[in-house]
Design an enzyme around this catalytic site. Structure first.
Site, PDB file in Angstrom:
ATOM      1  N   HIS A  84       0.848  -1.205   0.000  1.00 36.79           N
ATOM      2  CA  HIS A  84       0.000   0.000   0.000  1.00 36.79           C
ATOM      3  C   HIS A  84       0.880   1.251   0.000  1.00 36.79           C
ATOM      4  CE1 HIS A  84      -2.993   2.972   1.114  1.00 36.79           C
ATOM      5  NE2 HIS A  84      -2.281   3.273   2.191  1.00 36.79           N
ATOM      6  N   ASP A 105       6.708  20.682 -26.835  1.00 38.92           N
ATOM      7  CA  ASP A 105       6.690  19.361 -26.205  1.00 38.92           C
ATOM      8  C   ASP A 105       7.727  19.397 -25.095  1.00 38.92           C
ATOM      9  OD1 ASP A 105       6.748  16.428 -25.735  1.00 38.92           O
ATOM     10  OD2 ASP A 105       5.563  16.399 -27.573  1.00 38.92           O
ATOM     11  N   TRP A 165       6.965   0.285   3.897  1.00 32.60           N
ATOM     12  CA  TRP A 165       7.623   0.829   2.695  1.00 32.60           C
ATOM     13  C   TRP A 165       9.040   1.302   2.993  1.00 32.60           C
ATOM     14  CZ3 TRP A 165       8.740   5.991   0.665  1.00 32.60           C
ATOM     15  CH2 TRP A 165       8.709   6.982   1.648  1.00 32.60           C
ATOM     16  N   SER A 212      13.085   5.761 -13.698  1.00 31.40           N
ATOM     17  CA  SER A 212      11.981   6.487 -14.322  1.00 31.40           C
ATOM     18  C   SER A 212      11.895   7.904 -13.763  1.00 31.40           C
ATOM     19  CB  SER A 212      10.677   5.731 -14.073  1.00 31.40           C
ATOM     20  OG  SER A 212       9.582   6.574 -14.247  1.00 31.40           O
ATOM     21  N   SER A 213      11.988   8.013 -12.443  1.00 33.88           N
ATOM     22  CA  SER A 213      11.877   9.336 -11.809  1.00 33.88           C
ATOM     23  C   SER A 213      13.020  10.243 -12.224  1.00 33.88           C
ATOM     24  CB  SER A 213      11.889   9.202 -10.292  1.00 33.88           C
ATOM     25  OG  SER A 213      10.694   8.660  -9.848  1.00 33.88           O
ATOM     26  N   HIS A 215      12.888  12.045   3.463  1.00 30.22           N
ATOM     27  CA  HIS A 215      12.284  13.319   3.828  1.00 30.22           C
ATOM     28  C   HIS A 215      12.117  14.253   2.628  1.00 30.22           C
ATOM     29  CE1 HIS A 215      10.147  15.692   6.538  1.00 30.22           C
ATOM     30  NE2 HIS A 215      10.709  16.738   5.983  1.00 30.22           N
ATOM     31  N   GLU A 253      11.586  13.294  -0.198  1.00 32.85           N
ATOM     32  CA  GLU A 253      10.477  12.661  -0.922  1.00 32.85           C
ATOM     33  C   GLU A 253       9.124  13.244  -0.497  1.00 32.85           C
ATOM     34  OE1 GLU A 253      10.268  10.487  -3.335  1.00 32.85           O
ATOM     35  OE2 GLU A 253       8.135  10.023  -3.192  1.00 32.85           O
ATOM     36  N   TYR A 262       8.546  16.240   0.260  1.00 36.88           N
ATOM     37  CA  TYR A 262       8.347  17.510  -0.445  1.00 36.88           C
ATOM     38  C   TYR A 262       8.257  17.303  -1.949  1.00 36.88           C
ATOM     39  CZ  TYR A 262       8.923  19.230   4.111  1.00 36.88           C
ATOM     40  OH  TYR A 262       8.721  19.432   5.442  1.00 36.88           O
ATOM     41  N   SER A 282      -1.569  26.859  -6.007  1.00 31.90           N
ATOM     42  CA  SER A 282      -1.212  28.234  -6.331  1.00 31.90           C
ATOM     43  C   SER A 282      -1.796  28.684  -7.665  1.00 31.90           C
ATOM     44  CB  SER A 282       0.320  28.387  -6.373  1.00 31.90           C
ATOM     45  OG  SER A 282       0.871  28.058  -5.133  1.00 31.90           O
ATOM     46  N   HIS A 309      14.620  13.316  11.990  1.00 33.14           N
ATOM     47  CA  HIS A 309      13.434  13.452  12.846  1.00 33.14           C
ATOM     48  C   HIS A 309      12.493  12.256  12.692  1.00 33.14           C
ATOM     49  CE1 HIS A 309      11.419  15.921   9.404  1.00 33.14           C
ATOM     50  NE2 HIS A 309      11.174  14.660   9.270  1.00 33.14           N
ATOM     51  N   HIS A 310      12.788  11.389  11.712  1.00 30.68           N
ATOM     52  CA  HIS A 310      12.039  10.134  11.600  1.00 30.68           C
ATOM     53  C   HIS A 310      12.614   9.072  12.526  1.00 30.68           C
ATOM     54  CE1 HIS A 310       9.778  11.355   7.952  1.00 30.68           C
ATOM     55  NE2 HIS A 310      10.843  12.100   7.729  1.00 30.68           N
ATOM     56  N   THR A 353       6.707  27.114   5.023  1.00 28.92           N
ATOM     57  CA  THR A 353       5.380  26.543   4.780  1.00 28.92           C
ATOM     58  C   THR A 353       4.305  27.518   5.233  1.00 28.92           C
ATOM     59  OG1 THR A 353       6.408  24.435   5.295  1.00 28.92           O
ATOM     60  CG2 THR A 353       4.034  24.438   5.003  1.00 28.92           C
ATOM     61  N   LYS A 386       3.697  30.101   2.685  1.00 27.13           N
ATOM     62  CA  LYS A 386       2.833  29.669   1.595  1.00 27.13           C
ATOM     63  C   LYS A 386       1.367  29.692   2.025  1.00 27.13           C
ATOM     64  CE  LYS A 386       4.269  26.958  -1.516  1.00 27.13           C
ATOM     65  NZ  LYS A 386       4.888  27.897  -2.464  1.00 27.13           N
ATOM     66  N   ARG A 398       1.126   1.340  15.223  1.00 25.60           N
ATOM     67  CA  ARG A 398       0.786   1.139  13.818  1.00 25.60           C
ATOM     68  C   ARG A 398       1.358  -0.181  13.333  1.00 25.60           C
ATOM     69  NH1 ARG A 398       5.198   4.904  10.614  1.00 25.60           N
ATOM     70  NH2 ARG A 398       4.066   4.166   8.813  1.00 25.60           N
TER      71      ARG A 398
END
Lengths: 282, 536
Positions: free
Chosen positions: B82, B111, B147, B174-175, B258, B260, B262, B273, B307-308, B333, B336, B455
Site C-alpha cells: 500500500h 513538447d 515501505w 523512471s523518476s 524526507h 520525498e 516535499y 497556487s 526526525h524520523h 510553509t 505559503k 501502527r
C-alpha cells in the site's frame, strides 16, 4: 513549415522505450530469480542484457543519425548540456550514498561497537580502521595506497589530460591529434581497469580481503567496484566516440557527444580522487 | 531514417500524421507530451485503486480486535505494498502526468525537451508495477517490512523483497529521467520573454521538485543496493557483527525519504497556487516569496531527515538539532499558507469543485502540518513514534494534501484536456463525500495514536475498538467515493457541455490561450508574451 528548421525538434514515435522497458523487466526479474537460486535466472538476465544492448545500439544509433543529419540546433544542444549535467549530478548523489556509508561506519558505527556501552557484547573489540567488525574471525590485510592505487591515480589523471588534448585537437580541426588523444585516453582507461582487476585478484588471493570481509570489505569493494563499472562505461563511451571520429563525425562547433563523454570521464576521475583519499589513503 | 515531421502552421487538431501508429501502438510509441501525460494519469489512477483496495483490506481487518480476515504476515505485506504503490505508483505519477500535460502548455513549448525519453520514463512504470504486485504471489510473499524496508527484517525476507528492490531501482530510473526531462524543459524551452520569475508557479514547484528527485532517488537506489548485497553477497553494511549498523540504512533511507515528502507536496502546492487565484479572481499574493519559500523548503528538507529516527538512540544534541531544523520548515510553509489565504482576501470568490478541493487541501494540509510540528518535538515524538498519530499525520499530508490537490488539478484542467465541462453537481458531491469520509477515516486515528495504539499491527487492545470502527467506515466511504470520481471523469470525456478555451473566468496563463481540447500539437512556434501573461 519544417519543424527542424525552426526552434524546436520533436522526434517521431519510437519503439525503443518499450524495448528498453522489456529489457529492464527481464534483467530485474531474472536477477531476482538468479539470486534466489532459481534455474531460469541466468538465462533471463542474459536475455534482458541482450535486449538492452540491442536497444542501446538502436537508440543511440538513431540519435547519432539525427545529429549528423543536422536536426539538432543550438537549442537542442543546450538541452543536452543541461540533461548531461543533471545526469552527472544524479551519479554524484549515487556515489554520495556509498561515501556516506563509509563515513558513517568509520566515524560512528565502528567506534560505537567498541565503546564502553558495548563492552558486554563485544569485550575484545577495539576501534581501529580498517575494521571488519567484532565477529570477523579471520586475518586480512587492508589495501595500501602506495603501489597500484597510486599508479592508477596517475593513470586516470593523465587520461584526463590526454582527453583535453584531444578536445583541443577537435576544436582546432586537427583530427590526428584528436584521434591520438582518444587512443591514449582509452588505453590509459583500459590499463586502469586491468590494474584494478589485478588488484582485486591480489586482494582475494593474497590479502584475504573479500567482499565478505566485514564492513571494510563491503565499502572497499562496493565503492571501487561501482567506480570501476563507471570507468568501464566511460571507456566504452570513449570507444564509441573514437569510432565516430574515424567515421568523420563531429565538427569544431558541433560535438556535444564528445563533450558529454569528456564530462563523464572527468566526473569518474574526480570520484577516483575521493576514493583514493578516503578509501585507500586515510 | 523516417521522414521528419512537417507541420501545418495553423492546424487545430491531431490526426494529421498519417504515418503515426494507431491503436495501442500509438500509446506505446508516442512521443507526444499530452499522450504521455494522459498515460501517467491513467496509470496513477489504476495504481490508486490497487493501493486503495489494499488499504481497505487493512481497514477491514482493523474493524475489530483479534484476527478476522488476514494472516499477520499478509497484513504486513499489504502495509508495505500500500505504501510503495501509493507513493511511487499513484501520487508521484499523477503529478508527473500533470507536469507532462501542462508544463509545455504553460511555458509555450511544443513538447518536452526529450520526447522519446519521456515515453521511456512512463513505460518503465508498468514493469515496476508488475514486479511489485507479482511479488504478492511468489514463495514467501511480498516484502513485509513497511515501505521503509528497514533491516534486519528486510535482510530476512524471500524473493518478494528482491522484486521490491528491483522495482525501486526501475522506479528510480523512471523518476530521474522524468525529472531531468522536466527540469531541462523548464530551463531551456520557455517561450522568449518568460523569465524565471514570470513563470507560472506550477513550473516553479516542478523545477525544484525535479531537482529534489535527481538528488535523492540515486541515494535510495544506493540504499536498496546495499540491502541487496547484504542479502545475497555477504556484505555487512547493516550487520553489526561485521562492523555495520542497521541504523545506517535508516539514515540513508530518510535522507531520501524526507525530501520525498516535499517531492510529493511541492507540485501539490503548485496546483493550489493556480486554483486559488483563478477562483479568487486575484493574482497570487506574494509570488516572489512563494518562490523563495519553495526553495527554502527544498533546501531545509535535506537537513532534517533524522526526525524520523528520534528513538534509534541518537545523542541529545542530535535530537535537538533535528528538532530545531524541522520546526524551521514551518516558516516557509507558513509563508505559503498565509499567501494563499491573502490571495483570497477580498477576492471575488466562487466555489467550483477545483476551488473546493483546493480549500479542502488548505484546511486539512494545515492540520497535517500542525501534527507534523507536534511530532517534530523530540520529547513528544518519543511517545508518538510508531503510533496511529503518525499514520493520521502523514495521511493528512499525503491524502488531504497531495491527493486533494491532484483532484483539484484534474477538475481544473479537465476542460482543457477533454474539451468538455465536468458535471459540477457530481463534482461537488465527490468533494463533500471525500472530505467528510476522509475526516471520518483519519481524524479518529489521532486519538488512537495519542492513546498508544501502535501502527502496522493487525490486532489491538479492546479499548481502541470504537475509533477503529469509525475509521474503517470512513475509509470504505472514502474508497467508494472515488468510484464517483471515475464516473465523473469518464462522463466528461464522453459528453458534457463544450468548454471554452478559458473556461474559468479568473484563470491566467498560456495554457488557456490554446483551444479546448488542446490540439495534439501546440506552440510549434513560440508564443508572443504580453505583460499580463505568464504569471499564474
Amino acid at each position: 513549415m519544417n519543424q527542424q528548421a525552426s526552434r524546436y525538434f520533436v522526434p517521431d514515435p519510437s519503439h525503443y522505450p518499450l524495448v528498453g522497458s522489456v529489457a529492464l523487466f527481464l534483467l530485474a526479474s531474472g536477477a531476482a530469480l538468479w539470486m534466489n537460486k532459481y534455474a531460469p535466472g541466468p538465462y533471463v538476465v542474459l536475455a534482458g542484457f541482450a535486449v538492452l544492448l540491442f536497444m542501446l545500439f538502436a537508440w543511440f544509433g538513431r540519435v547519432i543519425g539525427e545529429s549528423e543529419s543536422g536536426k539538432y540546433n543550438k537549442q537542442v544542444d543546450f538541452s543536452f548540456r543541461w540533461a548531461m549535467s543533471w545526469f552527472i549530478f544524479s551519479e554524484v548523489m549515487f556515489f554520495a550514498a556509498f561515501f556516506g556509508a563509509l563515513f558513517y561506519v568509520r566515524v560512528l558505527a565502528v567506534p560505537d561497537l567498541a565503546s564502553a556501552e558495548q563492552q558486554l557484547l563485544w569485550p575484545d573489540f577495539s576501534t581501529s580502521w580498517p575494521s571488519a567488525g567484532p565477529k570477523f574471525a579471520e586475518q586480512f590485510t587492508p589495501m595500501h595506497a602506495v603501489g597500484i592505487p597510486l599508479i592508477n591515480t596517475l593513470l586516470l589523471l593523465s587520461s584526463g589530460a590526454t582527453l583535453t588534448w584531444a578536445h583541443w585537437g577537435l576544436l582546432a580541426g586537427k583530427r590526428d591529434q584528436l584521434k591520438l588523444g582518444l587512443i591514449l585516453t582509452i588505453a590509459l582507461g583500459l590499463l586502469f581497469i586491468s590494474l584494478q582487476a589485478y588488484e582485486y585478484v591480489h586482494a582475494y588471493e593474497e590479502l584475504n580481503l573479500k567482499l565478505t570481509t566485514g564492513v571494510y570489505g563491503s565499502t572497499f569493494f562496493m565503492l571501487t567496484g561501482f567506480h570501476g563499472l563507471h570507468v568501464t562505461i566511460g571507456a566504452t563511451m570513449l570507444l564509441v566516440i573514437f569510432f565516430r571520429v574515424m567515421a568523420g563525425h563531429f565538427k569544431p562547433d558541433h560535438h556535444f557527444a564528445f563533450e558529454a563523454v569528456a564530462w563523464y570521464w572527468h566526473f569518474v576521475d574526480v570520484v577516483w580522487l575521493c576514493l583514493f583519499v578516503v578509501v585507500y589513503w586515510l | 531514417m523516417e521522414a521528419t515531421h512537417v507541420h501545418g502552421a495553423g492546424h487545430a487538431h491531431g490526426g494529421d500524421h498519417a504515418h503515426h501508429p494507431k491503436g495501442i501502438m500509438r500509446w506505446i510509441t508516442t512521443t507526444n507530451h499530452k499522450d504521455i501525460g494522459t498515460m501517467y494519469l491513467w496509470f496513477s489512477f489504476t495504481m490508486f485503486l490497487v493501493g486503495g483496495v489494499m488499504a481497505l483490506i487493512l481497514r477491514a481487518e482493523l474493524f475489530q480486535p483479534g484476527l478476522q480476515f488476514v494472516e499477520p504476515e499478509f497484513f504486513n505485506q499489504m502495509i508495505t505494498l500500500h505504501g510503495l504503490i501509493m507513493v511511487f505508483g499513484a501520487i508521484m505519477p499523477a503529478f508527473v502526468g500533470f507536469a507532462n500535460w501542462m508544463i509545455p502548455l504553460m511555458i509555450g513549448a511544443p513538447d518536452m525537451a526529450f520526447a522519446r525519453m519521456n515515453n521511456w520514463s512512463f513505460w518503465l512504470l508498468p514493469p515496476a508495477g508488475i514486479l511489485l504486485t507479482a511479488s504478492m504471489f511468489v514463495p514467501g510473499g511480498a516484502a513485509g517490512t513497511g515501505w521503509t524496508l528497514y533491516p534486519p527484517l528486510s535482510i530476512q525476507m524471500g524473493i518478494g523483497m528482491d522484486m521490491a528492490i528491483f522495482a525501486i531501482h526501475i522506479l528510480g530510473m523512471s523518476s530521474i529521467m522524468g525529472s531531468i526531462n522536466i527540469v531541462t524543459t523548464i530551463l531551456n524551452l520557455r517561450a522568449p520573454g518568460m523569465t524565471l520569475m514570470r513563470m507560472p508557479m506550477f513550473c516553479w514547484t516542478w523545477l525544484i521538485t525535479g531537482y529534489l528527485l535527481i538528488a535523492v532517488m540515486p541515494v535510495l537506489a544506493g540504499a536498496v543496493t546495499m540491502l541487496l548485497t547484504d542479502r545475497h553477497f555477504g556484505t555487512s553494511f547493516f550487520n553489526a557483527a561485521g562492523g555495520g549498523d542497521p541504523v545506517l540504512f535508516q539514515h540513508i533511507f530518510w535522507f531520501f525519504g524526507h525530501p520525498e515528502v516535499y517531492i510529493i507536496a511541492l507540485p501539490a502546492f503548485g496546483v493550489v497556487s493556480h486554483v486559488i487565484p483563478a477562483f479568487a479572481r486575484k493574482p497570487l499574493f506574494g509570488y516572489t516569496s512563494m518562490v523563495y519559500a519553495i526553495a527554502a523548503i527544498a533546501l531545509i528538507s535535506f537537513i532534517v531527515w533524522a526526525h524520523h529516527m528520534y528513538v534509534v538512540g541518537m545523542p541529545v544534541a542530535g535530537q535537538l538539532y533535528f528538532m530545531y531544523a524541522t520546526i524551521l520548515i514551518a516558516v516557509p510553509t507558513g509563508v505559503k499558507v498565509f499567501n494563499w489565504v491573502a490571495t483570497m482576501w477580498r477576492g471575488s470568490l466562487t466555489f467550483e469543485t477545483p476551488m473546493l478541493f483546493a480549500l479542502g487541501f488548505l484546511f486539512l494540509f494545515t492540520i497535517g502540518g500542525f501534527t507534523g510540528l507536534v511530532l517534530s518535538n523530540t520529547a513528544v515524538d518519543v511517545q508518538l513514534q510508531d503510533t496511529y498519530y503518525v499514520v493520521a499525520h502523514f495521511h493528512y499530508v499525503m491524502v488531504a494534501g497531495a491527493l486533494f490537490s491532484a483532484f483539484a488539478a484534474v477538475y481544473y484542467w479537465l476542460p482543457k484536456w477533454t474539451g468538455h465541462m465536468y458535471d459540477e453537481t457530481l463534482g461537488k458531491w465527490h468533494f463533500w463525500l471525500s472530505f467528510i469520509f476522509f475526516n471520518i477515516a483519519f481524524f479518529p486515528q489521532h486519538f488512537l495514536g495519542l492513546a498508544g495504539m501502535p501502527r502496522r499491527i493487525p490486532d489491538y487492545a479492546l479499548q481502541f475498538t470504537d475509533f477503529n470502527q469509525v475509521s474503517t467506515i470512513g475509509a470504505f466511504g472514502f474508497g467508494l467515493s472515488q468510484l464517483l470520481f471515475l464516473y465523473i471523469v469518464l462522463k466528461t470525456i464522453r459528453s458534457g457541455e463544450k468548454a471554452a478555451a478559458k473556461p474559468w473566468e479568473g484563470a491566467t496563463g498560456l495554457e488557456w490561450t490554446v483551444p479546448s481540447p488542446a490540439p495534439y500539437h501546440t506552440f510549434e512556434e513560440p508564443p508572443v508574451l504580453t505583460e499580463a501573461k505568464g504569471h499564474a
